[in-house]
Design a protein around this motif. Structure first.
Motif, PDB file in Angstrom:
ATOM      1  N   GLY A 109       0.461  -0.240   7.748  1.00 51.24           N
ATOM      2  CA  GLY A 109       1.450   0.475   6.958  1.00 51.24           C
ATOM      3  C   GLY A 109       1.727   1.856   7.548  1.00 51.24           C
ATOM      4  N   PRO A 110       2.006   2.875   6.721  1.00 52.74           N
ATOM      5  CA  PRO A 110       1.949   2.801   5.256  1.00 52.74           C
ATOM      6  C   PRO A 110       3.182   2.133   4.659  1.00 52.74           C
ATOM      7  N   PHE A 111       2.965   1.370   3.604  1.00 57.01           N
ATOM      8  CA  PHE A 111       4.034   0.656   2.930  1.00 57.01           C
ATOM      9  C   PHE A 111       4.523   1.446   1.718  1.00 57.01           C
ATOM     10  N   ASP A 112       5.765   1.179   1.354  1.00 58.60           N
ATOM     11  CA  ASP A 112       6.357   1.828   0.178  1.00 58.60           C
ATOM     12  C   ASP A 112       5.946   1.142  -1.120  1.00 58.60           C
ATOM     13  N   GLY A 113       5.507  -0.103  -1.035  1.00 57.42           N
ATOM     14  CA  GLY A 113       5.071  -0.850  -2.206  1.00 57.42           C
ATOM     15  C   GLY A 113       4.419  -2.141  -1.766  1.00 57.42           C
ATOM     16  N   ARG A 136      -4.458  -0.595  -1.316  1.00 49.80           N
ATOM     17  CA  ARG A 136      -4.206   0.820  -1.597  1.00 49.80           C
ATOM     18  C   ARG A 136      -4.267   1.653  -0.322  1.00 49.80           C
ATOM     19  N   ARG A 137      -5.191   1.325   0.560  1.00 47.75           N
ATOM     20  CA  ARG A 137      -5.323   2.078   1.810  1.00 47.75           C
ATOM     21  C   ARG A 137      -4.075   1.973   2.671  1.00 47.75           C
ATOM     22  N   ARG A 138      -3.287   0.911   2.457  1.00 43.37           N
ATOM     23  CA  ARG A 138      -2.077   0.667   3.250  1.00 43.37           C
ATOM     24  C   ARG A 138      -0.803   1.188   2.584  1.00 43.37           C
ATOM     25  N   LEU A 139      -0.945   1.804   1.404  1.00 40.15           N
ATOM     26  CA  LEU A 139       0.217   2.273   0.661  1.00 40.15           C
ATOM     27  C   LEU A 139       0.409   3.783   0.777  1.00 40.15           C
ATOM     28  N   LYS A 140       1.660   4.191   0.672  1.00 39.52           N
ATOM     29  CA  LYS A 140       1.959   5.614   0.578  1.00 39.52           C
ATOM     30  C   LYS A 140       1.493   6.144  -0.780  1.00 39.52           C
ATOM     31  N   PRO A 141       1.255   7.441  -0.897  1.00 42.59           N
ATOM     32  CA  PRO A 141       0.844   8.000  -2.195  1.00 42.59           C
ATOM     33  C   PRO A 141       1.843   7.660  -3.296  1.00 42.59           C
ATOM     34  N   ARG A 142       1.310   7.241  -4.434  1.00 41.72           N
ATOM     35  CA  ARG A 142       2.072   6.914  -5.644  1.00 41.72           C
ATOM     36  C   ARG A 142       2.924   5.650  -5.492  1.00 41.72           C
ATOM     37  N   TRP A 223       0.403  -6.902 -13.903  1.00 46.31           N
ATOM     38  CA  TRP A 223       0.299  -5.448 -14.043  1.00 46.31           C
ATOM     39  C   TRP A 223       1.028  -4.744 -12.899  1.00 46.31           C
ATOM     40  N   VAL A 224       1.442  -3.542 -13.159  1.00 49.60           N
ATOM     41  CA  VAL A 224       1.860  -2.616 -12.101  1.00 49.60           C
ATOM     42  C   VAL A 224       0.919  -1.419 -12.161  1.00 49.60           C
ATOM     43  N   ALA A 225       0.506  -0.952 -10.984  1.00 48.80           N
ATOM     44  CA  ALA A 225      -0.356   0.233 -10.881  1.00 48.80           C
ATOM     45  C   ALA A 225       0.095   1.020  -9.657  1.00 48.80           C
ATOM     46  N   TYR A 226      -0.439   2.232  -9.499  1.00 46.56           N
ATOM     47  CA  TYR A 226       0.111   3.140  -8.500  1.00 46.56           C
ATOM     48  C   TYR A 226      -0.993   3.733  -7.618  1.00 46.56           C
ATOM     49  N   ALA A 227      -0.705   3.796  -6.332  1.00 43.28           N
ATOM     50  CA  ALA A 227      -1.661   4.305  -5.355  1.00 43.28           C
ATOM     51  C   ALA A 227      -1.890   5.809  -5.530  1.00 43.28           C
TER      52      ALA A 227
END
Length: 227
Positions: A109-113, A136-142, A223-227
């Protein structure tokens, strides 16, 4: 590997796969549409999205059709299911890079979602925590992470009640009664079903914030959750 997991390499099963989710998962199309909406709340118009468990290509196609500028990295352990994903995508296939393997084989990543639909019930709680942490490690913040899978209250009476309701849904959807009963037995004996509170805890323990329930379909939840 369970018998259910092994089926994803069986040519006859793979050939019929795209018919299955709409019959076996309550509100399947609506769940995919909601997942795309939840991603779109946070990601840019040209988002790069990680799709874990992308075999078959159904969610890839739904997301690609809904958002023409998104691109995707899809990961799945089954070569046959990834080939089917390419067929399902058709003219949209150029927007998806498909990777055979597991989360460790996904790009950094980092991926947007990211999404992981109808997949986590194949692994135990420790592996779910690891997978969620690697996502989560591959996602952008939030960045948003959308998950959906089998999840039902535990207890000697409560869980059997929900699985019976699920079996009744299958029969009402036109699945032969014997096949509906066999599906319930397979879910009960071969898949790793957690209680909803445990599923939310897995996301929190992996570092995600605000896990929020958005979908319930008898024995399935999302569910949806956020990095």
């Amino acid at each position: 590997m369970t018998d259910i997991q092994a089926a994803f390499s069986d040519p006859q099963f793979v050939a019929r796969y795209t018919e299955g989710p709409r019959r076996f998962v309550p509100g399947y199309d609506a769940m995919q549409s909601m997942a795309a909406i939840l991603l779109a709340e946070r990601v840019p118009s040209d988002a790069r999205v990680l799709v874990l468990g992308a075999g078959g290509g159904l969610e890839l196609k739904a997301f690609a059709q809904a958002h023409p500028a998104w691109s995707f990295d899809g990961v799945d352990p089954s070569e046959a299911m990834l080939a089917l994903a390419g067929q399902t995508l058709g003219s949209l296939a150029s927007r998806a890079h498909l990777h055979q393997g597991y989360i460790d084989d996904a790009p950094a990543g980092p991926f947007d979602g990211a999404t992981c639909l109808l997949t986590l019930h194949f692994v135990d709680v420790a592996e779910r925590r690891r997978i969620a942490a690697e996502v989560r490690r591959r996602l952008k913040p939030r960045a948003p992470f959308v998950v959906a899978h089998l999840s039902a209250p535990d207890g000697d009476e409560e869980r059997p009640r929900w699985l019976s309701r699920y079996s009744a849904f299958l029969a009402a959807s036109g699945v032969e009664p014997e096949q509906a009963a066999a599906a319930r037995d397979a879910v009960t004996n071969h898949l790793q079903i957690l209680a909803p509170a445990q599923d939310e805890a897995v996301l929190r323990e992996a570092g995600f914030s605000d896990p929020t329930l958005f979908y319930t379909g008898f024995a399935f939840r999302g569910w949806v959750a956020y990095a």
